[in-house]
Write an enzyme that holds these catalytic residues in place. Structure first.
Site, PDB file in Angstrom:
ATOM      1  N   ASP A  23      38.229   4.944  56.133  1.00 13.93           N
ATOM      2  CA  ASP A  23      39.555   4.660  55.579  1.00 13.93           C
ATOM      3  C   ASP A  23      39.867   3.196  55.271  1.00 13.93           C
ATOM      4  OD1 ASP A  23      39.678   7.361  56.081  1.00 13.93           O
ATOM      5  OD2 ASP A  23      41.184   7.228  57.654  1.00 13.93           O
ATOM      6  N   LYS A  86      40.173  12.993  53.117  1.00  7.67           N
ATOM      7  CA  LYS A  86      40.589  13.837  54.235  1.00  7.67           C
ATOM      8  C   LYS A  86      42.082  13.686  54.490  1.00  7.67           C
ATOM      9  CE  LYS A  86      39.362  10.350  57.714  1.00  7.67           C
ATOM     10  NZ  LYS A  86      40.710  10.009  58.123  1.00  7.67           N
ATOM     11  N   CYS A 119      42.339   6.960  63.481  1.00  6.49           N
ATOM     12  CA  CYS A 119      41.244   7.698  62.836  1.00  6.49           C
ATOM     13  C   CYS A 119      39.878   7.402  63.449  1.00  6.49           C
ATOM     14  CB  CYS A 119      41.233   7.416  61.340  1.00  6.49           C
ATOM     15  SG  CYS A 119      42.717   8.063  60.511  1.00  6.49           S
TER      16      CYS A 119
END
Length: 192
Positions: A23, A86, A119
């Site tokens: 990310d 995602k 995450c």
């Protein structure tokens, strides 16, 4: 010299490691603690992964709203590794990401990216739960605050994740000096 089979099992091995890049998107990076340090070390890992032929699983969170991987990192990811979009915080909880990790046949996961306490942490712990050996490069992950970065690393380490650094991970995979790979990567390490 020690043979490769005589090495400690927790040392990263080029033929068993997969690099996850989590990310690295502009909206997250804007407020990340020590983001320059983060980007330098993620770049070091990606450049070294290319030399060592380590497969990469990049992810993005909700790309439609948050955009893709920042250009300075995206340009270092070989074109065959398309980022997985995602919605889950944990990459491992996403069916496509989890499937790609299992398909790779790799048992050691080296993780970099953001955010350490969200995450990265959830992905790492889910991977440990699935039986993978997980390493997180502490200098190649970050959070909005130093406290959340520290808490995320601490929780992961208490739950079976190995905390490492980008350079430590690279040298474990290199195993020895004098090789063409060592000489090429040494130039990257000098830049950081």
């Amino acid at each position: 010299m020690l043979g490769r089979s005589n090495r400690h099992p927790s040392l990263l091995r080029t033929d068993d490691t997969l690099l996850m890049v989590i990310d690295l998107q502009e909206p997250f990076l804007r407020s990340i603690w020590e983001h320059e340090r983060l980007l330098e070390n993620v770049s070091l890992l990606l450049r070294s992964a290319k030399v060592l032929r380590i497969p990469i699983v990049p992810t993005v969170q909700n790309e439609d709203k948050l955009g893709g991987i920042v250009p300075e990192i995206a340009k270092l990811i070989p074109s065959e590794y398309v980022p997985y979009d995602k919605m889950c915080f944990s990459g491992q909880a996403d069916d496509a990401v989890g499937s790609e990790i299992r398909r790779s046949g790799r048992k050691q996961l080296l993780i970099c990216g953001i955010e350490t306490h969200i995450c990265v942490e959830q992905t790492a712990l889910d991977l440990v739960h699935e039986g993978f050996e997980v390493h997180v490069a502490a200098d190649a992950v970050s959070s909005r605050t130093q406290a959340n970065w520290e808490i995320g690393l601490s929780k992961m380490e208490r739950n079976g994740v190995m905390v490492t650094s980008a350079e430590m991970a690279i040298y474990e995979m290199l195993t020895e000096a004098g090789t063409p790979e060592f000489r090429e990567i040494l130039e990257f390490v000098k830049d950081v």
